[in-house]
Design a protein around this motif. Structure first.
Motif, short mmCIF file in Angstrom:
data_model
loop_
_atom_site.label_atom_id
_atom_site.label_comp_id
_atom_site.label_asym_id
_atom_site.label_seq_id
_atom_site.Cartn_x
_atom_site.Cartn_y
_atom_site.Cartn_z
N ARG A 1 52.19 31.13 -29.23
CA ARG A 1 52.03 32.58 -29.35
C ARG A 1 50.93 32.94 -30.35
O ARG A 1 50.35 34.01 -30.26
CB ARG A 1 53.35 33.22 -29.81
N ILE A 2 50.68 32.06 -31.31
CA ILE A 2 49.69 32.37 -32.34
C ILE A 2 48.42 31.58 -32.11
O ILE A 2 48.43 30.51 -31.49
CB ILE A 2 50.23 32.09 -33.76
N ASP A 3 47.31 32.11 -32.59
CA ASP A 3 46.03 31.39 -32.55
C ASP A 3 46.03 30.38 -33.68
O ASP A 3 46.17 30.74 -34.86
CB ASP A 3 44.88 32.39 -32.72
N VAL A 4 45.88 29.10 -33.35
CA VAL A 4 45.93 28.04 -34.37
C VAL A 4 44.54 27.45 -34.62
O VAL A 4 44.43 26.34 -35.15
CB VAL A 4 46.94 26.94 -33.97
N GLY A 5 43.52 28.17 -34.25
CA GLY A 5 42.16 27.74 -34.56
C GLY A 5 41.71 26.54 -33.78
O GLY A 5 40.83 25.79 -34.24
#
Length: 409
Positions: free
Chosen positions: A117-121
């Motif tokens: 769900r999150i952008d982890v680079g």
């Protein structure tokens, strides 16, 4: 508890809101117990949950709080041991299987990152692996030919090619396509969040102090607070050889390394396509950029197990790394903002230790060793998952704890 790092870490400041998990406060039963909440434990738990394996993960500190926080986040299929050297060590067939598996693991890491769900680079990058001296050039060309014969996507750049793309000149370089970078702290937290939503149970601040096999064949883990976990299978995902088992496994060398992160650079235009960069010298210098325009630089490995405690001595090491950066990129003038020293493990044959304990049924290890720990963690997750489910895996013989290659080095 082994001290894993000292200094001022960058990655934890990039993610403020992390989940907290309660210590174990009652006895539990599960199919699989994972010991360790870092990169290896997080990836294993994610794959195990996807494969329907009931799993409990325990961490003596906090999830992503150990080596993960000091991980520099370079994801490359090339290893500390060149493919041409690995071929001499274990044969062409197995060496190629291993290198192709590392390439595929980067793809698997991308799929895992994209599912969160999150952008982890996670960003796909090419790597520049340059010859540190003219003397290194013939072997670098031999390595290029080995990588190409393995079916890997590589180019060879001459000194002129390098100078066209970068503000420095080196004798030659291999450019590898198919590598990547990631924010390791965000990635581990994202993986564990998602796995918990799938049913994974996590207990932080839960230290396993005893492990015994019951007459039934089940494993009993006992915490420092006296609570127990009964599991069919136990996975030690603790990065390096568990201190509790020291002397029972084949030894490896634990050294220390250094890393820094600069302030945000006002201009990265001279850094061609934000390549990952490393070199043939040993110990090697390596560097990458971050999503917000900083530069991560690492290297200066030393054959001392403990991280460096002296702030002034650590600053000297980061100053040297910073000078090496500016020698390559004179326009990168942002100062050092974060610096740390961390433990770094290397096995005698430069391969990870992954697989079953040769003398303890249904006990497994995911021990990364080397500069490709995150890639190895993904390999381990699938390999150990297959072993638990009674399946064959093509890497089993290559990376097992009692492999023949260890006797040859």
């Amino acid at each position: 508890m082994k001290e894993l790092y000292t200094g001022n870490l960058y990655w934890p400041v990039t993610l403020k809101d992390t989940r907290e998990y309660p210590p174990l406060r009652q006895n539990k039963k599960t199919k699989v117990a994972i010991i360790g909440g870092g990169m290896s434990g997080a990836i294993c738990s994610s794959i195990f949950m996807q494969n329907g394996l009931s799993t409990i993960l325990v961490e003596r500190g906090e999830v992503a709080g150990g080596s993960t926080s000091a991980n520099t986040g370079l994801l490359q299929f090339s290893n500390d041991i060149m493919l041409c050297d690995l071929i001499e060590q274990i044969g062409e067939r197995d060496a190629q299987i291993f290198y192709r598996a590392c390439r595929d693991a980067v793809q698997m890491l991308e799929e895992a990152a994209r599912s969160l769900r999150i952008d982890v680079g996670f960003i796909r990058r090419n790597s520049l692996y340059y010859a540190s001296t003219e003397q290194d050039l013939p072997k670098l060309r031999r390595e290029y030919e080995a990588l190409k014969a393995c079916g890997l996507n590589v180019e060879f750049w001459t000194a002129d090619d390098i100078a066209k793309h970068f503000p420095f000149r080196k004798p030659g370089a291999i450019v590898t396509h198919g590598d990547a970078e990631v924010n390791p702290f965000q990635f581990v937290n994202g993986l564990t969040d998602a796995a918990v939503d799938q049913g994974l149970e996590i207990h932080e601040h839960t230290d396993i102090v005893a492990h015994e096999t019951l007459a039934s064949g089940q494993h009993r883990l006992v915490t420092s607070d006296g609570y127990e976990i009964e599991a069919e299978h136990v996975v030690y995902a603790v990065g390096y050889e568990p201190e509790e088992l020291r002397g029972k496994l084949i030894k490896a060398e634990i050294n220390r390394s250094f890393a820094l992160v600069t302030g945000i650079q006002p201009n990265l235009q001279s850094w061609h396509k934000r390549f990952l960069i490393w070199e043939t010298a040993r110990p090697y210098l390596y560097m990458r950029t971050t999503v917000d325009g900083r530069i991560v630089v690492g290297g200066l490995d030393e054959e001392i197990e403990q991280p460096l405690h002296s702030d002034s001595e650590r600053t000297k090491r980061s100053g040297k790394l910073h000078q090496q950066l500016k020698a390559l990129f004179p326009d990168m003038q942002a100062p050092v903002e974060f610096e740390w020293s961390a433990t770094f493990g290397e096995s005698r044959d430069s391969l990870p230790f992954i697989g079953a304990d040769p003398a303890w049924k249904n006990v497994y290890y995911c021990l990364g060793y080397g500069g490709n720990g995150t890639v190895y963690s993904m390999l381990a997750a699938y390999l150990i998952s297959d072993l638990i489910q009674g399946k064959e895996h093509p890497l089993t013989e290559i990376v097992k704890l009692d492999r023949q290659s260890l006797a040859n080095v």
